[in-house]
Design a protein around this motif. Structure first.
Motif, PDB file in Angstrom:
ATOM      1  N   ALA A  44      -8.994  -0.105  -3.358  1.00 22.99           N
ATOM      2  CA  ALA A  44      -9.986  -0.412  -2.322  1.00 22.99           C
ATOM      3  C   ALA A  44     -10.011   0.705  -1.286  1.00 22.99           C
ATOM      4  O   ALA A  44     -11.077   1.132  -0.841  1.00 22.99           O
ATOM      5  CB  ALA A  44      -9.669  -1.747  -1.657  1.00 22.99           C
ATOM      6  N   TYR A  45      -8.836   1.192  -0.923  1.00 26.54           N
ATOM      7  CA  TYR A  45      -8.754   2.275   0.065  1.00 26.54           C
ATOM      8  C   TYR A  45      -9.458   3.527  -0.464  1.00 26.54           C
ATOM      9  O   TYR A  45     -10.196   4.191   0.251  1.00 26.54           O
ATOM     10  CB  TYR A  45      -7.287   2.579   0.369  1.00 26.54           C
ATOM     11  CG  TYR A  45      -7.104   3.634   1.428  1.00 26.54           C
ATOM     12  CD1 TYR A  45      -7.150   3.309   2.774  1.00 26.54           C
ATOM     13  CD2 TYR A  45      -6.877   4.963   1.077  1.00 26.54           C
ATOM     14  CE1 TYR A  45      -6.985   4.270   3.745  1.00 26.54           C
ATOM     15  CE2 TYR A  45      -6.713   5.931   2.040  1.00 26.54           C
ATOM     16  CZ  TYR A  45      -6.762   5.581   3.368  1.00 26.54           C
ATOM     17  OH  TYR A  45      -6.609   6.538   4.322  1.00 26.54           O
ATOM     18  N   PHE A  62     -12.441   5.126   1.482  1.00 31.80           N
ATOM     19  CA  PHE A  62     -12.197   6.283   2.339  1.00 31.80           C
ATOM     20  C   PHE A  62     -12.144   7.612   1.612  1.00 31.80           C
ATOM     21  O   PHE A  62     -12.005   8.643   2.232  1.00 31.80           O
ATOM     22  CB  PHE A  62     -10.930   6.054   3.162  1.00 31.80           C
ATOM     23  CG  PHE A  62     -11.102   4.901   4.093  1.00 31.80           C
ATOM     24  CD1 PHE A  62     -11.699   5.072   5.316  1.00 31.80           C
ATOM     25  CD2 PHE A  62     -10.740   3.634   3.704  1.00 31.80           C
ATOM     26  CE1 PHE A  62     -11.911   4.008   6.156  1.00 31.80           C
ATOM     27  CE2 PHE A  62     -10.955   2.556   4.538  1.00 31.80           C
ATOM     28  CZ  PHE A  62     -11.543   2.754   5.771  1.00 31.80           C
ATOM     29  N   PHE A  89       0.813  -1.210   0.000  1.00 33.78           N
ATOM     30  CA  PHE A  89       0.000   0.000   0.000  1.00 33.78           C
ATOM     31  C   PHE A  89       0.850   1.266   0.000  1.00 33.78           C
ATOM     32  O   PHE A  89       0.650   2.177  -0.791  1.00 33.78           O
ATOM     33  CB  PHE A  89      -0.907  -0.040   1.232  1.00 33.78           C
ATOM     34  CG  PHE A  89      -1.791   1.137   1.381  1.00 33.78           C
ATOM     35  CD1 PHE A  89      -2.994   1.198   0.721  1.00 33.78           C
ATOM     36  CD2 PHE A  89      -1.405   2.194   2.189  1.00 33.78           C
ATOM     37  CE1 PHE A  89      -3.814   2.292   0.847  1.00 33.78           C
ATOM     38  CE2 PHE A  89      -2.215   3.292   2.324  1.00 33.78           C
ATOM     39  CZ  PHE A  89      -3.427   3.333   1.651  1.00 33.78           C
ATOM     40  N   ILE A 149      -5.122  -2.834  -3.780  1.00 36.68           N
ATOM     41  CA  ILE A 149      -5.289  -2.454  -2.381  1.00 36.68           C
ATOM     42  C   ILE A 149      -5.488  -0.946  -2.244  1.00 36.68           C
ATOM     43  O   ILE A 149      -6.313  -0.484  -1.452  1.00 36.68           O
ATOM     44  CB  ILE A 149      -4.108  -2.952  -1.528  1.00 36.68           C
ATOM     45  CG1 ILE A 149      -4.399  -2.814  -0.046  1.00 36.68           C
ATOM     46  CG2 ILE A 149      -2.827  -2.242  -1.845  1.00 36.68           C
ATOM     47  CD1 ILE A 149      -4.940  -4.041   0.554  1.00 36.68           C
ATOM     48  N   ALA A 198     -15.231  -3.103   0.841  1.00 38.85           N
ATOM     49  CA  ALA A 198     -15.085  -4.381   1.529  1.00 38.85           C
ATOM     50  C   ALA A 198     -15.120  -5.524   0.522  1.00 38.85           C
ATOM     51  O   ALA A 198     -14.308  -6.451   0.584  1.00 38.85           O
ATOM     52  CB  ALA A 198     -16.185  -4.546   2.569  1.00 38.85           C
ATOM     53  N   TYR A 238     -18.287   2.129   1.760  1.00 33.08           N
ATOM     54  CA  TYR A 238     -17.655   1.141   2.631  1.00 33.08           C
ATOM     55  C   TYR A 238     -17.857  -0.283   2.131  1.00 33.08           C
ATOM     56  O   TYR A 238     -16.940  -1.093   2.106  1.00 33.08           O
ATOM     57  CB  TYR A 238     -18.224   1.262   4.043  1.00 33.08           C
ATOM     58  CG  TYR A 238     -17.994   2.604   4.680  1.00 33.08           C
ATOM     59  CD1 TYR A 238     -16.859   3.356   4.374  1.00 33.08           C
ATOM     60  CD2 TYR A 238     -18.903   3.129   5.580  1.00 33.08           C
ATOM     61  CE1 TYR A 238     -16.653   4.587   4.951  1.00 33.08           C
ATOM     62  CE2 TYR A 238     -18.700   4.366   6.173  1.00 33.08           C
ATOM     63  CZ  TYR A 238     -17.580   5.082   5.847  1.00 33.08           C
ATOM     64  OH  TYR A 238     -17.375   6.302   6.421  1.00 33.08           O
ATOM     65  N   TYR A 249       0.557   4.443  -2.627  1.00 31.85           N
ATOM     66  CA  TYR A 249      -0.229   5.520  -2.025  1.00 31.85           C
ATOM     67  C   TYR A 249       0.597   6.786  -1.834  1.00 31.85           C
ATOM     68  O   TYR A 249       0.124   7.892  -2.067  1.00 31.85           O
ATOM     69  CB  TYR A 249      -0.780   5.034  -0.680  1.00 31.85           C
ATOM     70  CG  TYR A 249      -1.637   6.016   0.060  1.00 31.85           C
ATOM     71  CD1 TYR A 249      -2.902   6.345  -0.397  1.00 31.85           C
ATOM     72  CD2 TYR A 249      -1.190   6.606   1.240  1.00 31.85           C
ATOM     73  CE1 TYR A 249      -3.704   7.228   0.283  1.00 31.85           C
ATOM     74  CE2 TYR A 249      -1.982   7.498   1.934  1.00 31.85           C
ATOM     75  CZ  TYR A 249      -3.247   7.799   1.451  1.00 31.85           C
ATOM     76  OH  TYR A 249      -4.039   8.686   2.141  1.00 31.85           O
ATOM     77  N   SER A 252     -11.930  -5.720  -1.244  1.00 32.11           N
ATOM     78  CA  SER A 252     -10.882  -6.316  -0.412  1.00 32.11           C
ATOM     79  C   SER A 252     -11.034  -7.822  -0.342  1.00 32.11           C
ATOM     80  O   SER A 252     -10.035  -8.549  -0.320  1.00 32.11           O
ATOM     81  CB  SER A 252     -10.927  -5.732   0.995  1.00 32.11           C
ATOM     82  OG  SER A 252     -11.019  -4.348   0.943  1.00 32.11           O
TER      83      SER A 252
END
Lengths: 294, 641
Positions: free
Chosen positions: B599-600, B604, B577, B596, B613, B609, B581, B616
């Motif tokens: 997904a973040y 966020f 990540f 990953i 999930a 959400y 990032y 993920s």
């Protein structure tokens, strides 16, 4: 003279060139950070370039040596900024995480290594699989548990709990590998002498496994010292930021204080780097022995 | 009653059945209360909407205060009515006892500022809704819970000549909720029925019938019997509760239809957009026409039934666990290995609470449509099944049109997966390659200062990786970054590193290879040192050249150390990540996002959400499949060698 051009020698020279080249590449970013840190300014560039720079000016700009040495960045970051406070937070969190994490990991690693009980294989397997859980999946539930249910927002305990537990699987695998190499006869003779199980564990096994425990401790420490996403979610008060959150804050979207960032990075990295270099040979043996035997 | 019947099996059946019964009641209570509140709110909203309409149609000569008093007199459940004109913040009418002796209109007192704020929010929502073609009332509501008396506050806008003028606030007294009291007798009756059934079966000694064809043990047979009986009884309970729910529903619908009929036709609004007291859209367009209303009630029923299904499944698992003797065996195992379990306990407990539970929670979340806005709804109403997965895995829209051009849709899952695989493979190849070359070079005893090189070459591994990532980000800076200075030194144009897909990918790759090669080098060095020199000696005597020695001695001997290291680093890189990032942040336009970080971002930055999930979970499944596959492959190769 002829001898110099034999294949062996040429190969040796190539090796030297390769190794030295890689060494320079490895060191360059480190020196770059050091020169920003000691430059006393917030600029991202090592030197100010003139309007129409010559190749010579450009060369000067990439040599990682500050134009004038100054400790100002270090002094400012520790006094004017809250970085000192953040370092303290990190130290507290990482310190408690280390103690707690080592305790959790060593006890269960010992059980996995020495006892045969139903669920042992399954337990080891779930530990391994849990390493594949993506962090993004855990963030929201962890937030719900720590902040919503346990009410541990802006508290060291919340972070410590999460860090020490998430470090468990890796630590257990490493420690178990090491415990397996300690001969069982030592314990057996201790039992003959009438030692209790607790005495055997705390006074015989733990001291014998010192190197592995040191590595586990290092790993737990780093888990707490280097993490920034959970820390930024759980700690909303600026007072309670940890050092990584703070460092990212310096060069985040709305600020570019590269001098503070560099000085802070040096302060944050130094202890970890020394610990790491000191313990690295155990780290490798731990990794390989734990990983290969399974 | 036969005393033999009361054995541990029966006891655990009684206990589990009672627990399940309580769980059913507790679980449905929620739904019943929501049904009740919903119908009460709907009634109040209809009332408020019709009053607002009357206000809008009032002629200039009539007094607003008279109208308010008149309306209150007509509806016995209305506690008070307040009408606020937004311009000048004036109360133009009020039936509140404290306001009765005042002369209207008067300025809204300071302590009622929240009312004014709410009115402003309604105005904003109204303006927004107009754009969205909802020309009907926007209603804000609040459920005021005072232990005994429930009142409901509803605010709706009123217009004069089609222009937003002010709001009308109603305080409505809700009808008390009817409660059922026959739960205990139900429980007792069903329990007796169940026990009698079980007793009957046991008396007939069905247990002793030998199932020679199936070869089932007594324990399995017992758990089957108990499960079936349990299933029958719990289905009875659920059936009854569902009937009750349906009855309450139809009462509520009848009451609402009746209310709609009493209000003069044409004056009741048919649509209302709901906002809560924070001005947030409730995502619930309340269409007060019957078919749609019934449909929303039906979804409530589905949620309730889904809840029951989960309860029954969970209870059945427990039942089988106890009846089949697994529980007894577990207890026995625990007794025998007390010490071992005591040692494992603290870590396991921690893992359960902070790793496995969150994981399960996350997986559950992935079957819902949870976003930041509907978090507070009960789980059963957010449940959407496999929709998230279908939309992730079934989205093949790899290309999209933009300004007439066809471009790659960077948000597509398969594009991100492609980038992730490129990222993982290139990283591991470069890290292993560099590590191998360095290890081979450093293994040569003729190289001077080997200890120095080893220490220095490990440094990149030792530095916290988020710092490294930020440092490289700085070095790749277009204007001040060192790397562009080097390029300019040789007379080339500086490169906008984060501007194109390929160069941006390179920034991440460089950073991560720099981070990753020391680990490989150290592992391989360890492996090299364990190879005895005799083997090379022998090979040389046999006339093997350097390449042959490497191929037939070095590589096979390195395999046991190299393979676990590669597996580890694949998993690490796949979920790396920090580097993506912090260095490129997926620039440009999210093209370099790996799974990953994507997904973040979804979770966020877009606050979806549940979708994050599900994303993920897909990542986890990919890694799991990879792990199992890799494990199989390495086992097979181990056997061959």
């Amino acid at each position: 003279m002829n001898k110099l051009f034999e294949t062996e020698n040429i190969l040796l020279i190539i090796r030297y060139i390769f190794v030295i080249g890689m060494t320079i590449l490895s060191l360059y970013p480190i020196f770059w950070v050091l020169s920003l840190a000691f430059s006393g300014s917030q600029s991202l560039a090592i030197t100010e370039l003139p309007v129409d720079p010559s190749s010579w000016d450009r060369l000067r700009a990439i040599i990682p040596w500050p134009e004038n040495f100054s400790l100002q960045n270090f002094i400012d970051v520790l006094t004017e900024q809250q970085f000192g406070r953040w370092l303290l937070n990190s130290a507290i969190v990482a310190g408690i995480t280390t103690v707690f994490g080592v305790f959790l990991a060593s006890t269960s690693a010992y059980a996995f290594s020495r006892f045969r009980f139903p669920g042992r294989g399954f337990g080891m397997m779930t530990f391994l699989v849990s390493q594949m859980f993506p962090g993004t999946l855990m963030l929201i539930p962890l937030y719900v548990i720590i902040v919503g249910w346990l009410n541990l927002e802006n508290s060291y305990i919340g972070l410590v709990l999460v860090y020490s537990v998430t470090a468990i699987p890796f630590c257990v695998w490493m420690l178990k590998g090491y415990f397996d190499t300690i001969p069982k006869e030592i314990e057996e003779s201790a039992i003959m002498d009438g030692a209790s199980q607790a005495v055997i564990f705390w006074q015989i096994i733990v001291p014998l496994a010192k190197p592995a425990i040191a590595v586990t401790a290092l790993f737990s420490f780093m888990a707490g010292w280097n993490e920034f996403i959970l820390a930024s979610i759980f700690m909303s008060e600026e007072q309670l930021y940890t050092a990584p959150v703070g460092l990212k804050f310096f060069v985040g979207e709305h600020s570019s204080m590269w001098g503070y960032f560099a000085a802070g990075s040096v302060i944050v990295s130094a202890p970890v780097v020394f610990l790491f270099l000191y313990l690295q040979k155990y780290l490798i043996s731990g990794l390989t022995s734990g990983g290969v035997k399974g | 009653m036969n005393f033999q019947m009361i054995n541990s099996r029966t006891l655990s059946f009684i206990a589990l059945f009672s627990m399940a019964y309580i769980a059913f009641l507790y679980g449905s209570n929620d739904s019943f209360i929501r049904l009740y509140q919903q119908s009460e709110m709907d009634k109040a909203v209809i009332l408020s909407g019709s009053m607002a309409k009357k206000l809008s149609n009032i002629s200039a000569t009539e007094s607003l205060q008279d109208l308010a008093i008149n309306l209150k007199a007509k509806n016995s459940n209305v506690l008070d009515i307040k009408i606020l004109k937004l311009s000048g913040a004036k109360i133009v009418a009020s039936t509140h006892i404290g306001d009765m002796d005042k002369s209207f209109p008067f300025r809204l007192p300071k302590d009622q500022k929240p009312f004014f704020d709410e009115a402003k929010q309604i105005k904003a929502a109204y303006k927004k809704a107009l754009i969205g073609q909802f020309l009907n009332p926007i209603i804000s509501y609040e459920w005021l819970d005072n232990n005994s008396v429930n009142t409901l506050k509803v605010i709706s806008p009123y217009t004069v000549n089609g222009r937003f003028t002010g709001v009308l606030q109603l305080n409505v007294l809700t009808e008390p909720r009817a409660t059922q009291a026959h739960y205990f007798t139900d429980w007792l009756v069903l329990l007796v029925v169940a026990l009698a059934l079980l007793h009957l079966i046991e008396k007939k000694q069905l247990n002793n019938i030998r199932f020679t064809y199936f070869n089932v043990t007594k324990n399995t047979l017992n758990s089957c019997l108990y499960s079936v009986v349990f299933l029958i009884v719990s289905l009875l309970i659920c059936f009854q509760l569902v009937q009750e729910f349906k009855a309450e529903q139809s009462t509520a619908i009848e009451a609402i239809t009746a209310l709609m009929r009493t209000i003069e036709s044409g004056s009741a609004s048919t649509q209302a957009l709901w906002i809560d007291r924070y001005g947030q859209d409730m995502q619930r367009l309340n269409t007060l026409s019957q078919p749609v209303y019934l449909q929303s009630m039906a979804t409530n029923l589905h949620g309730l039934m889904a809840k029951y299904a989960v309860h029954i499944l969970f209870a059945l698992v427990l039942m089988v666990f106890f009846i089949s003797g697994s529980a007894a065996r577990t207890r026995q195992a625990f007794k025998e290995n007390r010490q071992a379990y005591m040692y494992v306990m603290p870590a396991m407990l921690g893992m359960l609470v902070l790793v496995f539970f969150p994981f399960g929670y996350g997986v559950l979340l992935s079957f819902t449509d949870t976003t930041m806005f509907n978090e507070s709804l009960p789980f059963s109403e957010r449940f959407i099944g496999l929709d998230n997965y279908l939309s992730i895995l079934g989205g093949f829209n790899l290309f999209k049109e933009l300004d007439g051009q066809t471009i790659v849709n960077y948000e597509n899952f398969y594009w991100t997966l492609f980038i992730t695989i490129c990222w993982t493979v290139s990283n591991v190849v470069f890290a292993v390659g560099l590590g191998l070359l360095l290890a081979l070079a450093l293994n040569d005893s003729r190289i001077k200062f080997r200890w120095f090189f080893r220490v220095v070459l490990i440094l990149p591994w030792a530095i916290p990786n988020y710092i490294t990532a930020l440092v490289w980000k700085g070095m790749f800076h277009q204007q001040f970054g060192v790397i562009n200075q080097v390029i300019q030194m040789f007379g080339f144009e500086p490169i906008d590193w984060f501007g194109s897909v390929f160069t941006s990918f390179l920034t991440g790759l460089t950073t991560n290879v720099w981070l990753g090669f020391p680990f490989m080098m150290v592992v391989i060095l360890g492996g090299l040192q364990s190879i005895s020199t005799d083997m090379y000696e022998a090979a040389r005597i046999d006339g093997a050249n350097r390449w042959q020695q490497f191929k037939y001695i070095t590589l096979p001997s390195l395999k046991p150390t190299l393979i676990p290291a590669i597996i580890l680093s694949v998993v690490w890189t796949f979920n790396m990540f920090n580097v993506i990032y912090l260095v490129s942040a997926g620039e440009p336009a999210g093209a370099n996002e790996i799974l990953i970080t994507q997904a973040y971002k979804i979770g966020f930055e877009k606050m979806q959400y549940a979708y994050a999930a599900a994303y993920s979970v897909v990542i986890f499944m990919i890694l799991l499949v990879y792990g199992v596959f890799q494990n199989k492959v390495s086992k097979v190769t181990d056997m061959n060698s």
